[in-house]
Write an enzyme that holds these catalytic residues in place. Structure first.
Site, PDB file in Angstrom:
ATOM      1  CE  LYS A 145      -3.973  -2.158   2.186  1.00 23.58           C
ATOM      2  NZ  LYS A 145      -4.574  -2.619   3.436  1.00 23.58           N
ATOM      3  CG  ASP A 191     -10.136   0.163   5.275  1.00 26.34           C
ATOM      4  OD1 ASP A 191      -9.961  -0.321   4.144  1.00 26.34           O
ATOM      5  OD2 ASP A 191      -9.368  -0.025   6.232  1.00 26.34           O
ATOM      6  CD  GLN A 208      -3.900  -4.423   6.503  1.00 27.93           C
ATOM      7  OE1 GLN A 208      -3.894  -3.407   5.816  1.00 27.93           O
ATOM      8  NE2 GLN A 208      -4.441  -5.542   6.089  1.00 27.93           N
TER       9      GLN A 208
HETATM   10  N1  GUN Z   1      -7.538  -6.671   6.133  1.00 26.81           N
HETATM   11  C1  GUN Z   1      -7.987  -7.396   5.077  1.00 26.81           C
HETATM   12  N2  GUN Z   1      -8.622  -6.602   4.195  1.00 26.81           N
HETATM   13  C2  GUN Z   1      -8.567  -5.352   4.684  1.00 26.81           C
HETATM   14  C3  GUN Z   1      -9.046  -4.094   4.218  1.00 26.81           C
HETATM   15  O1  GUN Z   1      -9.650  -3.954   3.156  1.00 26.81           O
HETATM   16  N3  GUN Z   1      -8.770  -3.034   5.028  1.00 26.81           N
HETATM   17  C4  GUN Z   1      -8.113  -3.153   6.205  1.00 26.81           C
HETATM   18  N4  GUN Z   1      -7.927  -2.064   6.932  1.00 26.81           N
HETATM   19  N5  GUN Z   1      -7.666  -4.315   6.670  1.00 26.81           N
HETATM   20  C5  GUN Z   1      -7.900  -5.393   5.912  1.00 26.81           C
END
Ligand code: GUN
Length: 300
Positions: A54, A121, A98
Site C-alpha cells: 500500500k 476503508d 490494517q
Molecule cells: N484486512 C484485510 N482486508 C482489509 C481491508 O480492506 N482493510 C483493512 N484495513 N484491513 C484489511
C-alpha cells in the site's frame, strides 16, 4: 463456452493511472498533495506484505504516504492517541488501520475513532449507515473494486439476479448494499444457507467472498453468468514440488470458466483492484476536505 477473463490487474493499473493524473493536477494547480496514513499493529506476516505494498503504490501515484508500525503489545490508549493525531493532521486525508488487530484491541472501537471523512476503508458505522441508506460516504475498497469491474463489463446491472456468498463487514454486506443500489435482486448466502447450489444457480452475477478454497464448482454456475471471485486462498501445490503452494479463489476456476460468461482469475482479478480503490478513495477524501469537485467516475 469459454468465459471472458476480467483482467483486474490491467483494470487496476488504469484506475491508478487515472488517480495519478488527478493527483498531479491537484498538486500543480492547487498545491495540495493527498496523503494516506496506514497503521499496522503487530507483526502479522500477510498484513506486513499488504501494508508495504500500500505504501509503495501510494507513493507511485504521487501521494504522501505515512506509515505507522506499532508494537504488538501497544495499548488501546496509544493507538487511539495516534488516530486522534492523524484525525487532526491536515496533511492526512485518508486513514487505514490494517485488520486484523491483535486480540486485546477492539476493532469496532478503533475503527469508530477514525474521522468518518478520513475513513478510506469505509468501515466506520457512519459510512456503513450512509451506504445502507444510499447516501454519499466512503465505500469499502474490495466491494467497490468488484462493482467497478461489473459496471465495466455489463454497463447497467438493473434487474439482474445477484448472489453474494459471504456476509463479512469488509466484503459481503457492503457488496450486497452496492448491488442493491444498482437495482439488482440481491441474495446474501452464507455458511448456514440451505441448498446453496440452488441459490447460486439463480445468479446472473455471483460474488464469492467466503475464504474457502474452490468451494464453488462449475456445475453450480448458471451458463453465461458473471463470476467475481474475491477469495485469495493459499493451498498446497505438490505438483510444483515439495512444500510449494499456490493461490486459489473461492470458485473452482477451470470448471467455472467453462460455464460462466465472464470470470475474474485468482490471482490477478479482484485483488489488485482493492489497493487501486483505496487510492481512489483517498483522492476523493482529499477533494472533499478541500471543497473541490470530486474526480468523476471513480465512486458510485
Ligand atoms: N484486512 C484485510 N482486508 C482489509 C481491508 O480492506 N482493510 C483493512 N484495513 N484491513 C484489511
Amino acid at each position: 463456452m469459454t468465459a471472458t477473463i476480467l483482467d483486474g490487474k490491467a483494470f487496476a493499473a488504469r484506475v491508478r493511472d487515472s488517480v495519478a493524473a488527478h493527483v498531479a493536477r491537484l498538486t500543480e494547480e492547487k498545491g495540495i498533495t493527498p496523503g494516506l496514513a496506514v497503521v499496522l499493529v503487530g507483526k502479522d506476516p500477510a498484513s506486513q506484505v499488504y501494508v508495504t505494498s500500500k505504501g509503495k503504490m501510494t507513493l507511485e501515484v504521487g501521494m504522501a504516504s505515512f506509515e505507522h508500525r506499532l508494537a504488538e503489545d501497544s495499548s488501546e490508549q496509544e493507538l487511539l492517541g495516534l488516530i486522534d493525531r492523524l484525525n487532526a493532521d491536515p496533511a492526512v486525508h485518508g486513514i487505514l488501520v490494517q485488520l486484523p488487530l491483535p486480540e486485546h484491541l477492539d476493532p469496532d472501537l478503533v475503527i469508530n475513532a477514525i474521522d468518518p471523512a478520513k475513513d478510506v476503508d469505509g468501515f466506520h458505522v457512519s459510512n456503513v449507515g450512509l451506504l445502507g441508506t444510499g447516501q454519499k460516504g466512503m465505500v469499502p475498497c474490495t466491494p467497490l473494486g468488484c462493482l467497478m469491474m461489473l459496471r465495466d463489463h455489463h454497463g447497467s446491472l438493473t434487474g439482474k439476479e445477484a448472489v453474494v456468498i459471504g456476509r463479512s463487514n469488509i466484503v459481503g454486506k457492503p457488496m450486497a448494499q452496492l448491488l442493491l443500489g444498482e437495482s439488482c435482486t440481491v441474495t446474501t448466502a452464507h455458511s448456514r444457507t440451505r441448498d446453496l447450489s440452488e441459490v447460486v444457480r439463480r445468479a446472473d452475477i455471483l460474488v464469492a467472498a467466503v475464504g474457502r478454497p474452490e468451494m464453488v464448482p462449475g456445475d453450480w454456475i448458471k451458463p453465461g453468468a458473471t463470476v467475481i471471485d474475491v477469495g485469495i486462498n493459499r493451498v498446497a501445490a505438490p505438483e510444483k514440488g515439495e512444500g510449494r503452494t499456490r493461490l486459489v479463489g473461492d470458485c473452482h476456476y477451470e470448471s467455472c470458466a467453462a460455464v460462466a460468461g465472464a470470470i475474474t482469475p485468482v490471482p490477478g482479478g479482484v485483488g489488485p483492484m482493492t489497493i487501486a480503490c483505496l487510492l481512489a478513495n483517498t483522492l476523493t477524501a482529499c477533494c472533499r476536505a478541500n471543497a473541490l469537485p470530486e474526480p468523476e467516475g471513480m465512486i458510485p
